[in-house]
Design an enzyme around this catalytic site. Structure first.
Site, PDB file in Angstrom:
ATOM      1  N   ASP A  32      -1.741  -5.329   2.946  1.00  8.16           N
ATOM      2  CA  ASP A  32      -2.283  -5.393   1.666  1.00  8.16           C
ATOM      3  C   ASP A  32      -3.566  -5.560   1.852  1.00  8.16           C
ATOM      4  O   ASP A  32      -4.111  -5.723   2.805  1.00  8.16           O
ATOM      5  CB  ASP A  32      -1.283  -6.517   0.891  1.00  8.16           C
ATOM      6  CG  ASP A  32      -1.350  -6.552  -0.442  1.00  8.16           C
ATOM      7  OD1 ASP A  32      -2.401  -6.176  -1.184  1.00  8.16           O
ATOM      8  OD2 ASP A  32      -0.002  -6.459  -1.118  1.00  8.16           O
ATOM      9  N   TYR A 151      -2.029   6.434 -14.401  1.00  2.24           N
ATOM     10  CA  TYR A 151      -0.900   5.829 -13.858  1.00  2.24           C
ATOM     11  C   TYR A 151       0.221   6.683 -13.675  1.00  2.24           C
ATOM     12  O   TYR A 151       1.008   6.844 -12.769  1.00  2.24           O
ATOM     13  CB  TYR A 151      -0.516   4.585 -14.530  1.00  2.24           C
ATOM     14  CG  TYR A 151       0.739   3.893 -13.831  1.00  2.24           C
ATOM     15  CD1 TYR A 151       0.232   3.024 -12.577  1.00  2.24           C
ATOM     16  CD2 TYR A 151       1.715   3.739 -14.196  1.00  2.24           C
ATOM     17  CE1 TYR A 151       1.537   2.494 -12.071  1.00  2.24           C
ATOM     18  CE2 TYR A 151       2.729   3.171 -13.661  1.00  2.24           C
ATOM     19  CZ  TYR A 151       2.430   2.585 -12.512  1.00  2.24           C
ATOM     20  OH  TYR A 151       3.628   1.588 -11.904  1.00  2.24           O
ATOM     21  N   LYS A 155       2.083   8.677 -10.579  1.00  5.06           N
ATOM     22  CA  LYS A 155       3.533   8.483 -10.181  1.00  5.06           C
ATOM     23  C   LYS A 155       4.313   9.897 -10.219  1.00  5.06           C
ATOM     24  O   LYS A 155       5.241   9.920  -9.401  1.00  5.06           O
ATOM     25  CB  LYS A 155       4.153   7.312 -10.917  1.00  5.06           C
ATOM     26  CG  LYS A 155       3.322   6.004 -10.971  1.00  5.06           C
ATOM     27  CD  LYS A 155       3.801   5.508  -9.448  1.00  5.06           C
ATOM     28  CE  LYS A 155       3.159   4.108  -9.135  1.00  5.06           C
ATOM     29  NZ  LYS A 155       3.448   3.629  -7.859  1.00  5.06           N
TER      30      LYS A 155
HETATM   31  P1  NAD Z   1       1.752  -5.996  -7.961  1.00  8.23           P
HETATM   32  O1  NAD Z   1       0.513  -6.181  -8.419  1.00  8.23           O
HETATM   33  O2  NAD Z   1       2.388  -7.555  -7.944  1.00  8.23           O
HETATM   34  O3  NAD Z   1       1.804  -5.594  -6.310  1.00  8.23           O
HETATM   35  C1  NAD Z   1       1.019  -4.490  -5.882  1.00  8.23           C
HETATM   36  C2  NAD Z   1       0.310  -5.047  -4.528  1.00  8.23           C
HETATM   37  O4  NAD Z   1      -0.300  -3.592  -4.314  1.00  8.23           O
HETATM   38  C3  NAD Z   1      -0.611  -6.034  -4.652  1.00  8.23           C
HETATM   39  O5  NAD Z   1      -0.168  -7.195  -3.644  1.00  8.23           O
HETATM   40  C4  NAD Z   1      -1.934  -5.438  -4.243  1.00  8.23           C
HETATM   41  O6  NAD Z   1      -2.712  -6.207  -3.571  1.00  8.23           O
HETATM   42  C5  NAD Z   1      -1.622  -4.149  -3.645  1.00  8.23           C
HETATM   43  N1  NAD Z   1      -2.591  -3.086  -3.533  1.00  8.23           N
HETATM   44  C6  NAD Z   1      -3.283  -2.688  -4.882  1.00  8.23           C
HETATM   45  N2  NAD Z   1      -4.231  -1.861  -4.356  1.00  8.23           N
HETATM   46  C7  NAD Z   1      -4.413  -1.940  -3.120  1.00  8.23           C
HETATM   47  C8  NAD Z   1      -4.842  -1.165  -2.025  1.00  8.23           C
HETATM   48  N3  NAD Z   1      -6.225  -0.601  -2.458  1.00  8.23           N
HETATM   49  N4  NAD Z   1      -4.806  -1.368  -0.651  1.00  8.23           N
HETATM   50  C9  NAD Z   1      -3.583  -2.211  -0.148  1.00  8.23           C
HETATM   51  N5  NAD Z   1      -3.026  -2.782  -1.279  1.00  8.23           N
HETATM   52  C10 NAD Z   1      -3.148  -2.719  -2.532  1.00  8.23           C
HETATM   53  O7  NAD Z   1       2.662  -4.923  -8.511  1.00  8.23           O
HETATM   54  P2  NAD Z   1       4.198  -4.415  -8.608  1.00  8.23           P
HETATM   55  O8  NAD Z   1       4.541  -4.588  -9.798  1.00  8.23           O
HETATM   56  O9  NAD Z   1       5.253  -5.298  -7.591  1.00  8.23           O
HETATM   57  O10 NAD Z   1       4.161  -3.227  -8.111  1.00  8.23           O
HETATM   58  C11 NAD Z   1       4.685  -2.557  -6.677  1.00  8.23           C
HETATM   59  C12 NAD Z   1       4.579  -1.022  -6.891  1.00  8.23           C
HETATM   60  O11 NAD Z   1       5.765  -0.872  -7.997  1.00  8.23           O
HETATM   61  C13 NAD Z   1       3.471  -0.382  -7.346  1.00  8.23           C
HETATM   62  O12 NAD Z   1       3.414   0.967  -6.870  1.00  8.23           O
HETATM   63  C14 NAD Z   1       3.816  -0.039  -8.972  1.00  8.23           C
HETATM   64  O13 NAD Z   1       3.001   0.852  -9.470  1.00  8.23           O
HETATM   65  C15 NAD Z   1       5.283  -0.006  -8.850  1.00  8.23           C
HETATM   66  N6  NAD Z   1       5.969   0.039 -10.229  1.00  8.23           N
HETATM   67  C16 NAD Z   1       5.721  -1.128 -10.758  1.00  8.23           C
HETATM   68  C17 NAD Z   1       6.384  -1.625 -11.796  1.00  8.23           C
HETATM   69  C18 NAD Z   1       6.520  -2.791 -12.672  1.00  8.23           C
HETATM   70  O14 NAD Z   1       6.763  -2.715 -13.975  1.00  8.23           O
HETATM   71  N7  NAD Z   1       5.816  -3.858 -12.175  1.00  8.23           N
HETATM   72  C19 NAD Z   1       7.202  -0.484 -12.782  1.00  8.23           C
HETATM   73  C20 NAD Z   1       7.347   0.645 -11.827  1.00  8.23           C
HETATM   74  C21 NAD Z   1       6.604   0.998 -10.702  1.00  8.23           C
END
Ligand code: NAD
Length: 256
Positions: A32, A151, A155
């Site tokens: 991360d 976004y 995806k």
């Molecule tokens: P989150 O923000 O809690 O976690 C995302 C993590 O990715 C963070 O720890 C962040 O530091 C890390 N990150 C961001 N940019 C980065 C970089 N440049 N290099 C390394 N790490 C990086 O979000 P989440 O909701 O847990 O999301 C996790 C995944 O699930 C993502 O790919 C997100 O798009 C996807 N997602 C989330 C949701 C939702 O509703 N939360 C829905 C569909 C998909």
């Protein structure tokens, strides 16, 4: 006991998945921006190289599974650089370590947003591997007031990359299933600001309707990621599994 590398391990879905895998007795190397075993910025070529170098150093060149969770949802080109180019670099960069692992598996996180209409210019440039053109297309969308498409386009593109890539000699031919989970709305630091605002929450719920159980907690997505990355998964590959409370079925209706 397996060794997993998981990006985005410091927060949300990645953190919950790392915790579950550790509870199951596995070794997890988190990556991360901070707060994980490997510090790497997946938005940059240097950070992507750092990820694979550190993974080699911290393992004996073998990984049993890679789970690419790192992601962003800003209305900025950076979102595409992390969600698409960062994820591709993670999986391609670590594939040689998987090829040396036991029952190797790879999983990435797409989103139900992948089924929303994407920006074709962003998607085409991403799938062509042209990061500069993809960033320019994302910036053009933002300049037109269509920043929200960045976004979903990231995806959508990663889901299509997955479909093409999973069946190649490097993956299916090497015995490595490669799949995606597409969550609906999950309550994490990514979505908390949106869900905390009543008007924004209505917009989110209209675009991602979840008739089954509503918003998910990250712990409810982790088991599916863990299963896809486990030796129990022998024949699921090239699939995007929607863990979305019925959002895809609602949005896309009667398709198969
Ligand atoms: P989150 O923000 O809690 O976690 C995302 C993590 O990715 C963070 O720890 C962040 O530091 C890390 N990150 C961001 N940019 C980065 C970089 N440049 N290099 C390394 N790490 C990086 O979000 P989440 O909701 O847990 O999301 C996790 C995944 O699930 C993502 O790919 C997100 O798009 C996807 N997602 C989330 C949701 C939702 O509703 N939360 C829905 C569909 C998909």
């Amino acid at each position: 006991r397996r060794t997993y590398l998981l990006t985005g391990a410091a927060s949300g879905i990645g953190r919950a998945t790392a915790a579950r895998l550790r509870d199951d007795g596995h070794t997890v190397l988190g990556a991360d921006l901070q707060g994980a075993e490997i510090t790497a910025d997946l938005a940059t070529p240097a950070g992507r190289a750092e990820l694979t170098e550190r993974a080699h150093e911290l393992t004996d060149g073998r990984l049993d599974a890679v789970i690419a969770c790192a992601g962003l949802a800003h209305f900025r080109p950076l979102t595409l650089q992390v969600n698409y180019f960062g994820a591709v670099a993670t999986l391609e960069g670590l594939r040689p370590l998987l090829a040396a692992g036991s029952d190797p598996r790879a999983v990435l996180v797409s989103s139900v947003a992948a089924v929303h209409p994407p920006d074709p210019a962003i998607v085409d440039a991403a799938l062509a591997g042209d990061e500069d053109a993809a960033v320019a297309a994302a910036q053009a969308a933002i300049d037109r007031g269509e920043g929200h498409t960045v976004y979903g386009s990231s995806k959508h593109a990663i889901a299509r990359w997955l479909r093409r890539t999973a069946i190649t000699d490097d993956w299916a031919g090497a015995g490595i299933p490669l799949n995606a989970v597409a969550p609906g709305t999950v309550v994490t630091p990514m979505t908390a600001p949106l869900l905390g605002d009543a008007a924004m929450r209505e917009v989110v719920d209209a675009s991602v309707p979840m008739p089954l159980h509503g918003h998910a907690r990250p712990e409810q997505i982790a088991p599916l990621l863990a299963w896809l990355a486990s030796p129990d998964n022998t024949h699921v590959t090239g699939q995007i599994l929607f863990a979305d409370g019925g959002a895809d079925a609602t949005l896309r209706g009667d398709t198969a």
